[in-house]
Design a protein around this motif. Structure first.
Motif, PDB file in Angstrom:
ATOM      1  N   PHE A  46     -40.549 -16.214  16.907  1.00  0.00           N
ATOM      2  CA  PHE A  46     -39.130 -16.202  17.249  1.00  0.00           C
ATOM      3  C   PHE A  46     -38.648 -14.864  17.802  1.00  0.00           C
ATOM      4  N   GLY A  47     -38.993 -13.767  17.105  1.00  0.00           N
ATOM      5  CA  GLY A  47     -38.553 -12.446  17.556  1.00  0.00           C
ATOM      6  C   GLY A  47     -38.995 -12.181  18.979  1.00  0.00           C
ATOM      7  N   PHE A  48     -40.233 -12.510  19.241  1.00  0.00           N
ATOM      8  CA  PHE A  48     -40.834 -12.266  20.553  1.00  0.00           C
ATOM      9  C   PHE A  48     -40.167 -13.124  21.637  1.00  0.00           C
ATOM     10  N   ILE A  49     -40.118 -14.430  21.374  1.00  0.00           N
ATOM     11  CA  ILE A  49     -39.575 -15.351  22.389  1.00  0.00           C
ATOM     12  C   ILE A  49     -38.084 -15.110  22.608  1.00  0.00           C
ATOM     13  N   THR A  50     -37.364 -14.876  21.520  1.00  0.00           N
ATOM     14  CA  THR A  50     -35.907 -14.731  21.643  1.00  0.00           C
ATOM     15  C   THR A  50     -35.512 -13.559  22.537  1.00  0.00           C
ATOM     16  N   VAL A  51     -36.091 -12.389  22.300  1.00  0.00           N
ATOM     17  CA  VAL A  51     -35.663 -11.231  23.104  1.00  0.00           C
ATOM     18  C   VAL A  51     -35.985 -11.446  24.585  1.00  0.00           C
ATOM     19  N   ILE A  52     -37.101 -12.094  24.855  1.00  0.00           N
ATOM     20  CA  ILE A  52     -37.472 -12.327  26.263  1.00  0.00           C
ATOM     21  C   ILE A  52     -36.525 -13.350  26.900  1.00  0.00           C
ATOM     22  N   LEU A  53     -36.250 -14.421  26.180  1.00  0.00           N
ATOM     23  CA  LEU A  53     -35.350 -15.435  26.748  1.00  0.00           C
ATOM     24  C   LEU A  53     -33.918 -14.921  26.878  1.00  0.00           C
ATOM     25  N   MET A  54     -33.502 -14.078  25.943  1.00  0.00           N
ATOM     26  CA  MET A  54     -32.148 -13.496  26.037  1.00  0.00           C
ATOM     27  C   MET A  54     -32.032 -12.661  27.307  1.00  0.00           C
ATOM     28  N   MET A  55     -33.094 -11.935  27.622  1.00  0.00           N
ATOM     29  CA  MET A  55     -33.088 -11.091  28.816  1.00  0.00           C
ATOM     30  C   MET A  55     -33.114 -11.939  30.089  1.00  0.00           C
ATOM     31  N   THR A  56     -33.993 -12.933  30.128  1.00  0.00           N
ATOM     32  CA  THR A  56     -34.111 -13.725  31.364  1.00  0.00           C
ATOM     33  C   THR A  56     -32.865 -14.593  31.585  1.00  0.00           C
ATOM     34  N   SER A  57     -32.288 -15.113  30.510  1.00  0.00           N
ATOM     35  CA  SER A  57     -31.111 -15.974  30.698  1.00  0.00           C
ATOM     36  C   SER A  57     -29.903 -15.170  31.173  1.00  0.00           C
ATOM     37  N   ALA A  58     -29.839 -13.891  30.793  1.00  0.00           N
ATOM     38  CA  ALA A  58     -28.699 -13.054  31.222  1.00  0.00           C
ATOM     39  C   ALA A  58     -28.855 -12.580  32.662  1.00  0.00           C
ATOM     40  N   MET A  59     -30.097 -12.640  33.158  1.00  0.00           N
ATOM     41  CA  MET A  59     -30.378 -12.060  34.467  1.00  0.00           C
ATOM     42  C   MET A  59     -29.623 -12.762  35.611  1.00  0.00           C
ATOM     43  N   TYR A  60     -29.699 -14.092  35.629  1.00  0.00           N
ATOM     44  CA  TYR A  60     -29.058 -14.814  36.740  1.00  0.00           C
ATOM     45  C   TYR A  60     -27.538 -14.694  36.736  1.00  0.00           C
ATOM     46  N   PRO A  61     -26.878 -14.892  35.577  1.00  0.00           N
ATOM     47  CA  PRO A  61     -25.425 -14.689  35.633  1.00  0.00           C
ATOM     48  C   PRO A  61     -25.034 -13.262  35.977  1.00  0.00           C
ATOM     49  N   ALA A  62     -25.820 -12.285  35.504  1.00  0.00           N
ATOM     50  CA  ALA A  62     -25.503 -10.876  35.841  1.00  0.00           C
ATOM     51  C   ALA A  62     -25.583 -10.675  37.350  1.00  0.00           C
ATOM     52  N   ILE A  63     -26.637 -11.212  37.955  1.00  0.00           N
ATOM     53  CA  ILE A  63     -26.786 -11.064  39.417  1.00  0.00           C
ATOM     54  C   ILE A  63     -25.677 -11.834  40.124  1.00  0.00           C
TER      55      ILE A  63
END
Lengths: 220, 386
Positions: free
Chosen positions: B176-193
């Motif tokens: 969970f720790g591993f997957i969560t931080v990566i998915l949190m980063m990738t999911s924020a990427m598109y709306p940020a852009i």
């Protein structure tokens, strides 16, 4: 950039200039998007540096077709921007109904903007201004990407708004449009206003017939 | 502010890329991957268990019973004087050398290290030989009229009791720790852009900045919306992983898979996890928006944000390693501290001081990212870079 110019209340002032002359930068400064390095400017009597909020409430800015949120519906788009101008919901709904009806876009009010034709998109942009009803309109290349019909519609609405007393500052490189709309013309080149005057005055000064020829002569 | 948030949410939630990264991947992609990978692993293990292994036997002295047992137990037997060479050529899976010193048989099992088939053949062979050795031992004792129980001074038994929660937490915490931080980063990427670079490209940013809303409210609303997207991804990831691990029975024994999700994770643990995830979502959002502000186009923004993926994956991977003893200093490292805190909370190894180091450092990083993002966005040379 160093220059001085005034736009009179209720007139259409067209800013002409070659690419990179500073038209967009000028408009961005006047709309408080950018800060000037020095100097002052006033919109509707408000200083752009000291009273930027009042300036923003006084203006409606249109960067052309590209300034639309393609994933919103026309209804959502105008509601959101009217809310930013501090209008109450009941007033927004009332004005929206009137404006959409007058522009003939009521049936598209719930359609995603991306699916609308260019002409309808232009009407949506116009409706944003009409609903918010600011006294000063600033338009940067508003006819860019528009077909002849949509451009004509825009021009007619701008003339109508002028008659209603709106002050309109327009930047364009379409000479015919400037000639048709503008009361006065300002020519900007390399960050400086090189000429300001009415078309008749330009004609007298240059001895040329068309605005294109006058523009090129005054640019030198 | 309300109108701005409404606009940002509507705009972002109608973007397919955001929906894919925020909802589809955590809810469907991650469970599918786990079920798929779990299925492949289970199938592979079962196949290895059923496989008929080739055994090369080198009998320096004859030991007939061994050969008989192996023939009966699904082994292909190949007589050879050089099992080493055959093993290296992979002509056999495992080799045995039978020798006799004094009056004792010596059996040597030869196998290829880190070769899956050879390892499985060794395990099966060793099990059979151990059981045969025990059988012979008992027979010899009986011949001498001795009962085995008479020779054993005491009986030693081990009984490990799984709490269910701990076992669940071990699996969930590790992934969970591993997957969560990566998915949190990738999911924020598109709306940020989309909300920054996209608006620059479409020139909608200009009508927004020239509206009475003002630049501060504009950037704050963007940070908030991207943070919410990242946070929702974290929530969906934990729910989806929990359900997959508990109900899907992937890598989990039958008894454990019966444990109900709400018994497995307490309200306290949920609070602890979310309390560190919120500032982390702000941190990710702030950094991504700041970087996206520099880009002139969508493609450029993607290129600028790619290194951030590595900056998140590397510390997240570090948290995955089971052999590392984390010191309090590790809890100061962004990303890593979130991943190991989540891991420790779910594995029941939560230490209050480590939690507070994580929480306080992330609040600090969040404030830094927030200020950095606002300042970057307000720089005319950055936002209107041409």
């Amino acid at each position: 950039m160093v220059f001085l110019f005034f736009v009179k209340e209720g007139e259409i002032f067209a800013l002409l200039g070659p690419n990179g002359a500073g038209k967009t930068t000028t408009l961005r400064i006047l709309t408080t998007i950018l800060k000037p390095d020095s100097g002052e400017a006033f919109i509707n009597g408000y200083n752009i540096l000291k009273e930027p909020e009042k300036v923003r409430k006084s203006i409606g800015f249109l960067p052309g077709d590209t300034g639309l949120y393609h994933r919103l519906t026309p209804s959502e788009f105008v509601e959101i921007f009217a809310s930013l101008y501090g209008l109450q919901k009941d007033i927004i709904n009332k004005r929206k109904k009137e404006v959409f009806e007058s522009l003939g876009i009521e049936r598209y009010s719930k359609t995603i903007i991306d699916k609308l034709s260019e002409g309808t998109k232009q009407k949506v942009l116009l409706s944003k201004i009409l609903i918010s009803d600011p006294p000063v309109l600033v338009l940067d290349e508003p006819a860019q990407g528009l077909d002849v019909v949509a451009a004509k519609l825009l021009e007619e609405y701008l003339l109508k708004l002028k008659k209603e007393g709106k002050t309109i500052l327009i930047s364009t490189h379409i000479m015919e449009q400037a000639e048709y709309l503008a009361d006065r013309i300002g020519i900007i080149n390399e960050g400086k206003i090189t000429y300001i005057g009415r078309i008749e005055e330009m004609r007298d000064k240059t001895g040329k017939k068309t605005l294109r020829e006058m523009f090129l002569a005054l640019l030198k | 502010m309300k109108a701005l948030l409404k606009k940002e949410f509507l705009d972002v939630l109608r973007d397919k890329r955001t929906i894919i990264n925020m909802i589809i991947i955590p809810v469907f992609g991650v469970p599918f991957l786990m079920v798929f990978m779990g299925g492949i692993m289970t199938k592979s293990i079962k196949e290895l268990g059923k496989m008929k292994y080739k055994v090369g036997i080198y009998e320096k002295v004859e030991f007939k019973e061994i050969r008989d047992i192996m023939s009966d137990l699904n082994f292909d037997i190949l007589e050879t004087n050089d099992p080493h060479s055959l093993l290296i050529k992979k002509e056999i899976d495992v080799g045995i050398v039978i020798d006799k010193k004094e009056d004792k048989f010596f059996i040597e099992i030869i196998y290829l290290i880190k070769e899956k088939t050879s390892e499985f053949a060794r395990i099966r062979l060793k099990k059979i030989l151990d059981s045969f050795k025990e059988k012979l031992f008992n027979e010899r004792l009986e011949e001498r009229g001795i009962r085995l129980s008479e020779l054993i001074p005491f009986v030693l038994e081990e009984k490990g009791i799984e709490s269910g929660k701990k076992f669940f937490g071990y699996f969930l915490g590790t992934v969970f720790g591993f997957i969560t931080v990566i998915l949190m980063m990738t999911s924020a990427m598109y709306p940020a852009i989309d909300l920054v670079t996209g608006e620059k490209e479409r020139r909608t940013l200009e009508i927004l900045l020239s509206s009475p809303a003002g630049i501060n409210k504009v950037i704050i609303s963007k940070i908030l919306v991207v943070t919410v997207v990242s946070f929702i991804t974290a929530i969906l990831t934990i729910i989806s992983l929990s359900i997959t691990l508990l109900k899907g029975g992937i890598l989990i024994e039958e008894s454990i898979s019966q444990v109900h999700i709400f018994k497995a994770i307490s309200i306290k643990e949920i609070f602890l996890i979310f309390s560190v995830i919120i500032p982390f979502a702000f941190l990710i959002s702030g950094i991504e928006i700041a970087i996206a502000s520099y880009a002139r186009s969508y493609k450029e923004a993607q290129s600028l944000l790619t290194p951030l993926t590595f900056a998140v994956i590397i510390p997240a991977l570090y948290s995955f390693l089971p052999s590392i003893n984390f010191s309090p200093y590790h809890f100061l490292i962004p990303v890593l501290n979130i991943a190991i805190t989540i891991k420790k909370v779910l594995q029941g190894e939560f230490v209050l001081i480590e939690y507070f180091i994580t929480l306080i450092s992330n609040i600090f990083y969040m404030l830094f990212a927030f200020i950095y993002s606002v300042r970057t966005f307000k720089k005319e040379k950055v936002i209107f870079r041409v």
